[in-house]
Design a protein around this motif. Structure first.
Motif, short mmCIF file in Angstrom:
data_model
loop_
_atom_site.label_atom_id
_atom_site.label_comp_id
_atom_site.label_asym_id
_atom_site.label_seq_id
_atom_site.Cartn_x
_atom_site.Cartn_y
_atom_site.Cartn_z
N LEU A 23 0.87 -1.17 0.00
CA LEU A 23 0.00 0.00 0.00
C LEU A 23 0.91 1.22 0.00
N VAL A 24 0.98 1.89 -1.13
CA VAL A 24 1.94 2.98 -1.33
C VAL A 24 1.22 4.32 -1.20
N ILE A 25 1.74 5.19 -0.34
CA ILE A 25 1.21 6.55 -0.18
C ILE A 25 2.21 7.50 -0.82
N PRO A 26 1.88 8.06 -2.00
CA PRO A 26 2.85 8.83 -2.76
C PRO A 26 2.92 10.31 -2.38
N GLU A 27 2.15 10.73 -1.39
CA GLU A 27 2.10 12.16 -1.05
C GLU A 27 3.01 12.48 0.12
N LEU A 28 3.65 13.61 0.05
CA LEU A 28 4.47 14.11 1.15
C LEU A 28 3.69 15.17 1.90
N ARG A 29 3.45 14.95 3.19
CA ARG A 29 2.74 15.93 4.02
C ARG A 29 3.78 16.67 4.86
N GLY A 30 3.78 17.99 4.76
CA GLY A 30 4.84 18.75 5.40
C GLY A 30 4.42 19.55 6.62
N PHE A 31 3.29 19.20 7.24
CA PHE A 31 2.78 20.03 8.33
C PHE A 31 3.75 20.15 9.50
N GLU A 32 4.44 19.08 9.82
CA GLU A 32 5.34 19.14 10.97
C GLU A 32 6.45 20.16 10.77
N GLY B 83 5.05 -5.87 17.19
CA GLY B 83 4.64 -4.60 17.77
C GLY B 83 3.57 -3.87 17.00
N VAL B 84 3.04 -4.46 15.93
CA VAL B 84 1.96 -3.84 15.16
C VAL B 84 0.71 -3.74 16.02
N TYR B 85 0.09 -2.57 16.02
CA TYR B 85 -1.16 -2.38 16.75
C TYR B 85 -2.17 -1.70 15.84
N ARG B 86 -3.41 -1.72 16.27
CA ARG B 86 -4.46 -1.04 15.54
C ARG B 86 -5.18 -0.05 16.44
N ALA B 87 -5.62 1.06 15.84
CA ALA B 87 -6.35 2.10 16.57
C ALA B 87 -7.55 2.48 15.70
N THR B 88 -8.64 1.79 15.89
CA THR B 88 -9.85 1.95 15.09
C THR B 88 -11.06 1.88 16.01
N PRO B 89 -12.29 2.07 15.50
CA PRO B 89 -13.45 1.84 16.36
C PRO B 89 -13.46 0.45 16.99
N LEU B 90 -13.11 -0.57 16.20
CA LEU B 90 -13.03 -1.92 16.77
C LEU B 90 -11.94 -2.00 17.83
N SER B 91 -10.82 -1.35 17.59
CA SER B 91 -9.72 -1.35 18.56
C SER B 91 -10.15 -0.70 19.87
N THR C 75 -2.28 6.85 10.51
CA THR C 75 -0.88 6.45 10.54
C THR C 75 -0.67 5.27 11.49
N ASN C 76 -1.38 5.26 12.62
CA ASN C 76 -1.29 4.14 13.56
C ASN C 76 -1.57 2.81 12.87
N ASN C 77 -2.47 2.85 11.90
CA ASN C 77 -2.97 1.62 11.29
C ASN C 77 -2.27 1.24 10.00
N TYR C 78 -1.26 1.99 9.58
CA TYR C 78 -0.67 1.78 8.26
C TYR C 78 -0.12 0.36 8.10
N ALA C 79 0.61 -0.12 9.10
CA ALA C 79 1.15 -1.48 9.01
C ALA C 79 0.03 -2.50 8.92
N ALA C 80 -0.98 -2.34 9.76
CA ALA C 80 -2.10 -3.30 9.76
C ALA C 80 -2.88 -3.23 8.45
N ILE C 81 -3.08 -2.03 7.92
CA ILE C 81 -3.78 -1.91 6.63
C ILE C 81 -2.99 -2.63 5.54
N SER C 82 -1.69 -2.46 5.53
CA SER C 82 -0.85 -3.13 4.54
C SER C 82 -0.99 -4.65 4.66
N MET C 83 -0.99 -5.13 5.90
CA MET C 83 -1.14 -6.56 6.13
C MET C 83 -2.52 -7.04 5.71
N SER C 84 -3.54 -6.25 5.96
CA SER C 84 -4.90 -6.64 5.61
C SER C 84 -5.08 -6.74 4.10
#
Length: 488
Positions: free
Chosen positions: A34-43, A298-306, A414-423
């Protein structure tokens, strides 16, 4: 011959992304990205700005959930100045936030999730949209949902001055009180919201839970992962969106740890991969073990189900009853079925509506004591809320004049990115078979694996024409185009 399938762009999300599927010589899935091609520069571009501007600036991160960033930034500002808002200010903030959750969860369910379940995952693509949902459930139901959104946007206008890019939450409290007449109007709206939340749960029961094929899909191991789960809880370990401690439970449902906002760096670290701009948060106590699940990852999820898995229940009566039915139906805690997140989201919708009503009925909500003026020298602070898409962390470091020197944001998705990729990979492994035609319906089921997370990646970035065509190109090992599927 090896092959590559790209779903570019993926649909029904905020921002942009693509899914790259790589098949081996036998036609079986070798890997998925799952590739996110956008760079967010807010920080970076927030550095040098006054910290009190952050509740206004950071709303521009996301066109779907600006209020999540607005409130998190205000809470971080409280911490930077070491100031505690008055009780009425906290209640106003939470009321505003609960109402926002009502509108946001309803938007996701009806516009992004329901086309797959109400209309059908393999229905013609021209029907898998909000209009197709209205056609299935009826115009009266569609009108009820539109009213729900309009009225909860009205609450934001009352409390925050305007719904889009609100300006009410400031370090130390709120910028304005509400009147008694406004409070009564909010009560009226909240009562309507509770009714529509109940209607939505009944709709899910009738259309999804009574459909054996849908239930089988929800419980299919192809859409399940045993991960850690994260969510804010109150003093009674009940779900809370606005305040509390972050609780983390393991794949077995047992508590691993809990932490206060200022301790988040002791718990969460971020992994980087070279093929995407988005980072992969993970639990330091367990460590990064790659894109795998189980108690050793160490992968975790942060969703309504979580949040439901991490808590011991809901803090309002009707939502608590639905919480109990949820786990009774699905075999107890924790639930690992990713697609069950849609049901959990509707339970949270009911909780948010009930909580809005509770706060609106509190007579203290109209108090004019809504701000504690900061007097301490600013320094460093962390604010955490539960965004609809996951635990949202704002961390600011300032100089003695309150000018930002460092900014760190861990956004809900962002919390869920690893889990989304796995899903996505697991769903694709189950669905993509050697010799099988890769058609639109199959691709849509793969996309369903990430839609359950309600993803918000690019945050308010769109193509200039306002269109999001999807083009899937299948290449052979000589990089020659074999097949092309378009979704315009």
């Amino acid at each position: 011959m090896s092959q590559k399938i790209s779903i570019d762009p993926i649909t029904r999300l905020e921002g942009h992304g693509r899914i790259d599927l790589f098949l081996n010589e036998d036609g079986e899935l070798a890997n998925a990205y799952l590739v996110i091609p956008e760079l967010r520069g807010f920080e970076k571009f927030c550095e040098g700005r006054p910290v009190e501007e952050m509740p206004r600036i950071t709303q521009r991160i996301c066109g779907v959930c600006p209020l999540a960033h607005h409130v998190a930034a205000a809470k971080a500002g409280d911490a930077v100045y070491g100031v505690d808002p008055p009780p009425a200010a906290k209640k106003l903030r939470e009321l505003l936030y609960a109402s926002f959750f009502v509108a946001d969860h309803a938007t996701h369910f009806y516009a992004l999730a329901a086309p797959d379940f109400v209309v059908g995952p393999e229905a013609p693509k021209a029907q898998r949209n909000l209009l197709g949902v209205v056609q299935k459930v009826g115009q009266d139901a569609g009108a009820r949902v539109v009213q729900l959104l309009q009225e909860n946007h009205e609450i934001a206008t009352i409390v925050a001055g305007r719904y889009i890019h609100s300006a009410s939450c400031i370090p130390g409290g709120m910028s304005k009180p509400i009147t008694e007449d406004e409070r009564k109007r909010i009560v009226e709206i909240a009562e309507h919201s509770v009714e529509t939340a109940q209607f939505s749960l009944q709709l899910f029961d009738d259309v999804v839970l009574k459909n054996e094929a849908y239930v089988d899909m929800i419980l299919n191991d192809a859409f399940a992962h045993e991960t850690y789960y994260m969510g804010l809880v109150d003093d009674n370990d009940r779900v809370n969106f606005y305040d509390g401690q972050v609780r983390v439970v393991g794949p077995d449902g047992e508590e691993l740890l809990r932490y206060s906002p200022h301790d988040y760096l002791d718990v969460v670290a971020e992994h980087v991969e070279p093929w995407t701009y988005l980072k992969f948060p993970y639990l330091k106590h367990v460590g990064w073990k790659g894109f795998v699940d189980g108690p050793d990852s160490g992968v975790y999820r942060a969703t309504p189900l979580s949040r439901l898995n991490a808590a011991d229940g809901m803090a309002t009566p009707q939502a608590q009853a639905e919480y109990e039915r949820f786990y009774d139906t699905l075999g107890g805690k924790p639930v690992h079925a990713t697609l069950a997140t849609h049901w959990a989201r509707l339970i949270e919708l009911l909780y948010a509506a009930e909580r809005t009503l509770e706060l609106a009925q509190d007579p203290e909500i109209t108090s004019e004591e809504i701000r504690t003026i900061p007097t301490e020298t600013p320094d460093e602070g962390v604010g955490i809320v539960e965004a609809p898409r996951g635990t949202l962390t704002h961390h600011y470091v300032t100089d003695e004049n309150g000018l930002l020197e460092e900014v760190n944001l861990i956004v809900g998705t962002t919390n869920n990115y690893a889990a989304i990729s796995m899903s996505i990979k697991k769903a694709a492994q189950d669905l993509v078979r050697a010799g099988q035609l890769v058609d639109d319906g199959l691709l849509n089921k793969i996309e369903m694996a990430f839609r359950a997370y309600d993803p918000c990646f690019g945050c308010a970035t769109h193509t200039l024409p306002g269109q999001m065509p999807m083009i899937v190109r299948l290449y052979n090992e000589e990089q020659e185009l074999v097949q092309e599927i378009r979704r315009d």
